[in-house]
Design an enzyme around this catalytic site. Structure first.
Site, short mmCIF file in Angstrom:
data_model
loop_
_atom_site.label_atom_id
_atom_site.label_comp_id
_atom_site.label_asym_id
_atom_site.label_seq_id
_atom_site.Cartn_x
_atom_site.Cartn_y
_atom_site.Cartn_z
N LYS A 74 -0.10 -1.34 -2.05
CA LYS A 74 -0.99 -2.50 -1.88
C LYS A 74 -2.38 -2.23 -2.43
O LYS A 74 -2.94 -3.06 -3.16
CB LYS A 74 -1.05 -2.88 -0.40
CG LYS A 74 -2.04 -3.99 -0.07
CD LYS A 74 -1.82 -4.54 1.32
CE LYS A 74 -1.74 -3.45 2.37
NZ LYS A 74 -2.96 -2.63 2.47
N THR A 76 -3.20 0.10 -4.60
CA THR A 76 -3.04 0.27 -6.05
C THR A 76 -3.01 -1.08 -6.75
O THR A 76 -3.63 -1.27 -7.81
CB THR A 76 -1.74 1.05 -6.35
OG1 THR A 76 -1.77 2.30 -5.65
CG2 THR A 76 -1.57 1.31 -7.82
N ARG A 97 -11.31 -0.98 1.85
CA ARG A 97 -11.80 -0.15 2.95
C ARG A 97 -11.97 1.29 2.53
O ARG A 97 -11.40 1.74 1.53
CB ARG A 97 -10.81 -0.21 4.12
CG ARG A 97 -10.68 -1.58 4.78
CD ARG A 97 -9.56 -1.59 5.80
NE ARG A 97 -8.26 -1.40 5.16
CZ ARG A 97 -7.17 -1.02 5.80
NH1 ARG A 97 -7.22 -0.77 7.10
NH2 ARG A 97 -6.03 -0.88 5.17
N LYS A 108 0.10 9.43 5.42
CA LYS A 108 -0.11 8.28 4.54
C LYS A 108 -0.82 8.65 3.24
O LYS A 108 -0.60 8.08 2.19
CB LYS A 108 -0.93 7.21 5.28
CG LYS A 108 -1.25 5.97 4.46
CD LYS A 108 -2.07 4.99 5.28
CE LYS A 108 -2.47 3.77 4.44
NZ LYS A 108 -3.47 4.11 3.41
N ALA A 276 -5.49 -1.55 10.85
CA ALA A 276 -4.93 -2.90 10.94
C ALA A 276 -3.91 -3.04 12.05
O ALA A 276 -3.59 -4.15 12.45
CB ALA A 276 -4.30 -3.29 9.61
N PHE A 304 -1.86 -2.83 5.97
CA PHE A 304 -0.43 -2.91 6.30
C PHE A 304 0.17 -4.22 5.80
O PHE A 304 -0.32 -4.82 4.85
CB PHE A 304 -0.21 -2.71 7.80
CG PHE A 304 -0.57 -1.33 8.28
CD1 PHE A 304 -0.11 -0.19 7.65
CD2 PHE A 304 -1.42 -1.16 9.37
CE1 PHE A 304 -0.45 1.08 8.08
CE2 PHE A 304 -1.77 0.11 9.82
CZ PHE A 304 -1.28 1.22 9.18
N PHE A 384 8.46 0.46 -10.04
CA PHE A 384 8.80 1.89 -9.98
C PHE A 384 9.82 2.19 -11.07
O PHE A 384 10.63 1.32 -11.44
CB PHE A 384 9.35 2.26 -8.60
CG PHE A 384 8.30 2.43 -7.53
CD1 PHE A 384 7.96 3.69 -7.07
CD2 PHE A 384 7.63 1.33 -7.01
CE1 PHE A 384 6.98 3.86 -6.09
CE2 PHE A 384 6.65 1.48 -6.03
CZ PHE A 384 6.33 2.75 -5.58
N TRP A 412 0.36 0.85 -12.21
CA TRP A 412 0.32 2.28 -11.87
C TRP A 412 0.43 3.13 -13.14
O TRP A 412 -0.31 4.09 -13.30
CB TRP A 412 1.45 2.63 -10.90
CG TRP A 412 1.35 4.03 -10.35
CD1 TRP A 412 0.77 4.41 -9.17
CD2 TRP A 412 1.82 5.24 -10.98
NE1 TRP A 412 0.84 5.78 -9.02
CE2 TRP A 412 1.47 6.33 -10.12
CE3 TRP A 412 2.48 5.52 -12.16
CZ2 TRP A 412 1.78 7.65 -10.41
CZ3 TRP A 412 2.79 6.84 -12.47
CH2 TRP A 412 2.44 7.89 -11.59
#
Length: 559
Positions: A74, A76, A97, A108, A276, A304, A384, A412
Site C-alpha cells: 500500500k 509502495t 505516516r 512488518k 490503524a 491496513f 509481482f 516497484w
C-alpha cells in the site's frame, strides 16, 4: 553487502537533491524550512500559517485489501502514484505516516515504500528520523510521571489510584511490559500500582498530535486528556495536573510536518503515525492540510485494509478536519487474492485462477465499503513477478463486474513509468466531480449505535455484543457530553471479523466489544474488540536479527 535489488540497496543508490531544492519546488524559501541534515527538514510554523487563504487541491486516498503475510504494498503504491502523477505533468505531493520502531524491528518492516517507489532517506525514516516519536514518547511519559508524583505529594486532586487509566509508552514491541507493577522498593519510591506499557503509536498523545490543527489546538487537546478518576468517578485531566503546557513544549517541533523526497526527487510529507488497528491510522491533519494548499493532487494513505484505515480516515479524520476526498485507490495483489481464496503462502508461486476468483470477494467488499462513503474508487493491482496473465485478468474482470476499473501497476520494478496508467485514471476520477463524501453515521447517533453501524455496514457483522459495564460506560460518557464523538474500532487487521484467521469476506459474525476507552483529547471513543493488543510482541524470528552495520558502516537488513 545488500542484494542490488533490495529496498535498502536501491535507496542507498538514490541521487537525492538537497532538501532546500525540494522545498523550492513547493515555493518554500530557505527560511521556511528547518533542515535536519541535507536531505530532510521541517516546515516552519509561520509558513504553515500563511497558507490559510490558498485554495485546496484534490485529496486522493490509497487504501487496500486486508493485509496478508504475502504483502500488499500500500505504501509502495502511494509513493508510486505520487511519482506517477508528477511524471504525467501534475503537481502532486505525497503524505504518509512515519515508521514505528516496533514493527521495523519486528515483522512488518519499515514504512518508506519499496523497490523503485520509495521515500528517502529510507534508513533515517525507518529509524529515529527527526525525533517526533521520541518527543511523543517523552510527553506521554511526563504525564505518567506527574500523576505518580501528584499521588506521592499528597494527592490534592483526590485521584483514586485504582482508577488511573494513563499507562506508559515505548516505541518498541515488548510483550513483557504489557502489565507491570511500579513503585516497588519502599516508601521513598511512591505507592505501588499495577499499570503497563503501550506502544508509542497507540498513545493518545500521538492521536492528538495527528488531529491537532496548530499549537494552540494541540495544547487544548492535551489538556483535555483524561488520565484518572476520583472515587466519585469524576475525571482528572492533564490540565488538572498542570501538565499540558510542558507536554506542548516537548511537542512544539514534533507538530511541524517533515519534508523529504522520493527516489524521483518528488516532495513528500512524512508526519505522525498512529496505529490503524488501535487508533485512526492516518498522517497528521497539519501535513495533509498544508499539502492541499501546496499541490493540485495530494496522495495519502490510511493504515491496513480499508475496513480499518479507510473507515477511520473517513469517519474520524475527514469528519474532524473537514476534508473532502475526491477519489480512492484500493490496492490489491494476485497473491493476496490467492491467500483469501484459501492458498497457503508456500503455494503462492503456482497459478491458481480459481483461488484468485474466490479471494476477490475480499476486494469486492472493500470497494463497496469505500463507495458507501460517496467516494469514487479505482483498483490498483500491485504486480509481482510470479503473477500470470490469467490471474491478473481474473482480478480485472472481477473489478469490472463491480463497475470499477482495475489497473496493473509495476511501480516497484519500474518507478513512475510503471504506474502512469493508474495516474491518468486517478486524475480523471478525481476531476470527474462525482465524489459526494459523507461519513456513514451522524454525530448525534448514540455511541453504541455508531459501533453497530460500523460493524453492520463495514464488517458485515450480524450483531455487536458487550458486557453491561461497557454499555453503562458509554451511557455515562454520553451524559458527560461526549456522545457526539466518533468511534475508533480497535480490532485485528487481518479479517473483517475479530478472528484473524477468517479471511475472504465473512458475514453474519458477532463482534464483541470487550472494553471501551475515552480519548477525550483526540476526540474519539475507542472500542476494543477481540484479542487486539495495544503493546505488540516480537515474532519468533524478529527482523532485528538481520539488521546490522556492514564493514563500510552502512546499515543492512532494513526493508
Amino acid at each position: 553487502m545488500s542484494d542490488l535489488n533490495s529496498d535498502i540497496a536501491i535507496a542507498r543508490a538514490a541521487k537525492k537533491k538537497p532538501i532546500k531544492d525540494i522545498a523550492a519546488r513547493l515555493g518554500l524559501a530557505e527560511d521556511d524550512i528547518i533542515p535536519y541534515g541535507h536531505d530532510k527538514a521541517k516546515i516552519s510554523a509561520p509558513f504553515l500559517s500563511a497558507l490559510a487563504g490558498r485554495p485546496d487541491g484534490k485529496l486522493i486516498l490509497v487504501t487496500a485489501v486486508n493485509p496478508t503475510p504475502a504483502g500488499e504494498g500500500k505504501t509502495t503504491t502511494t509513493v508510486g502514484l505520487g511519482d506517477g502523477l508528477n511524471a504525467i505533468g501534475k503537481n502532486a505531493l505525497i503524505c504518509i505516516r512515519e515508521a514505528s520502531l516496533g514493527p521495523c524491528f519486528g515483522v512488518k518492516g519499515g514504512a518508506a515504500g519499496g523497490g523503485y517507489a520509495q521515500i528517502v532517506p529510507m534508513e533515517d525514516m525507518n529509524l529515529h528520523f527527526t525525533g517526533d516519536f521520541h518527543a511523543i514518547t517523552t510527553a506521554h511519559n511526563l504525564l505518567a510521571a506527574m500523576i505518580d508524583n501528584h499521588l506521592y505529594w499528597g494527592n490534592e486532586l483526590q485521584i483514586d489510584s485504582r482508577r488511573i487509566t494513563w499507562r506508559r509508552v515505548l516505541d518498541m514491541n515488548d510483550r513483557a511490559l504489557r502489565h507491570v507493577t511500579t513503585a516497588l522498593g519502599g516508601v521513598a519510591n511512591g505507592f505501588p500500582c499495577e499499570t503497563g506499557f503501550d506502544i508509542t503509536v497507540a498513545s493518545e498523545v500521538m492521536a492528538v498530535l495527528c488531529l491537532a490543527e496548530n499549537l494552540a489546538d494541540l495544547e487544548k487537546r492535551l489538556g483535555d486528556i483524561i488520565v484518572a478518576y476520583r472515587r466519585d468517578k469524576t475525571p482528572i485531566t492533564a490540565r488538572d495536573l498542570k501538565a499540558d503546557g510542558a507536554m506542548t513544549v516537548l511537542l512544539k517541533d514534533a507538530i511541524k510536518p517533515n519534508l523529504v523526497q522520493t527516489l524521483e526527487n518528488n516532495p513528500a510529507f512524512v508526519h505522525g503515525g498512529p496505529f490503524a488497528n488501535i487508533a485512526h491510522g492516518c498522517n497528521s491533519v497539519v501535513a495533509t492540510r498544508a499539502a492541499l494548499k501546496l499541490a493540485d493532487y495530494v496522495v495519502t494513505e490510511a493504515g491496513f485494509g480499508a475496513d480499518l484505515g479507510a473507515e477511520k480516515f473517513f469517519n474520524i479524520k475527514c469528519r474532524k478536519a473537514g476534508l473532502k476526498p475526491a477519489a480512492a485507490v484500493v490496492v490489491a495483489t494476485v497473491r493476496a487474492m490467492k491467500m483469501n481464496g484459501g492458498v497457503a503462502k508456500s503455494d503462492l508461486g503456482a497459478e491458481n485462477v480459481e483461488a484468485v476468483q474466490a479471494g476477490c470477494a475480499n476486494l469486492g467488499r472493500h470497494v463497496e465499503n469505500v463507495k458507501s462513503f460517496g467516494v469514487p474508487v479505482i483498483v490498483a493491482i500491485n504486480h509481482f513477478v510470479n503473477d500470470t496473465e490469467a490471474e491478473i485478468q481474473a482480478v480485472k474482470d472481477y473489478a469490472a463486474g463491480l463497475g470499477t476499473e482495475a489497473i496493473l501497476c509495476r511501480h516497484w520494478a519500474e518507478g513512475s513509468s510503471g504506474i502512469t496508467d493508474l495516474a491518468e485514471k486517478v486524475v480523471a476520477l478525481a476531476d470527474g466531480g462525482t465524489a459526494d463524501f459523507k461519513p456513514i453515521y451522524p454525530d448525534q447517533m448514540r455511541l453504541f449505535e455508531k459501533i453497530e453501524t460500523v460493524v453492520r455496514k463495514i464488517y458485515r457483522g450480524a450483531a455487536v455484543t458487550a458486557d453491561q459495564a461497557v454499555l453503562d460506560q458509554l451511557a455515562a460518557w454520553e451524559d458527560a457530553g461526549y456522545g457526539d464523538l466518533p468511534v475508533c474500532m480497535a480490532k485485528t487487521q487481518y479479517s473483517f471479523s475479530t478472528d484473524p484467521t477468517l479471511r475472504g469476506a465473512p458475514d453474519g459474525h458477532i463482534v464483541h466489544v470487550r472494553e471501551v476507552r475515552l480519548s477525550a483529547g483526540a476526540g474519539f471513543v475507542v472500542a476494543i474488540c477481540g484479542q487486539i493488543m495495544t503493546m505488540p510482541g516480537l515474532p519468533s524470528q524478529p527482523a532485528a536479527e538481520a539488521i546490522y552495520l556492514n564493514g563500510q558502516g552502512e546499515i543492512e537488513g532494513l526493508f
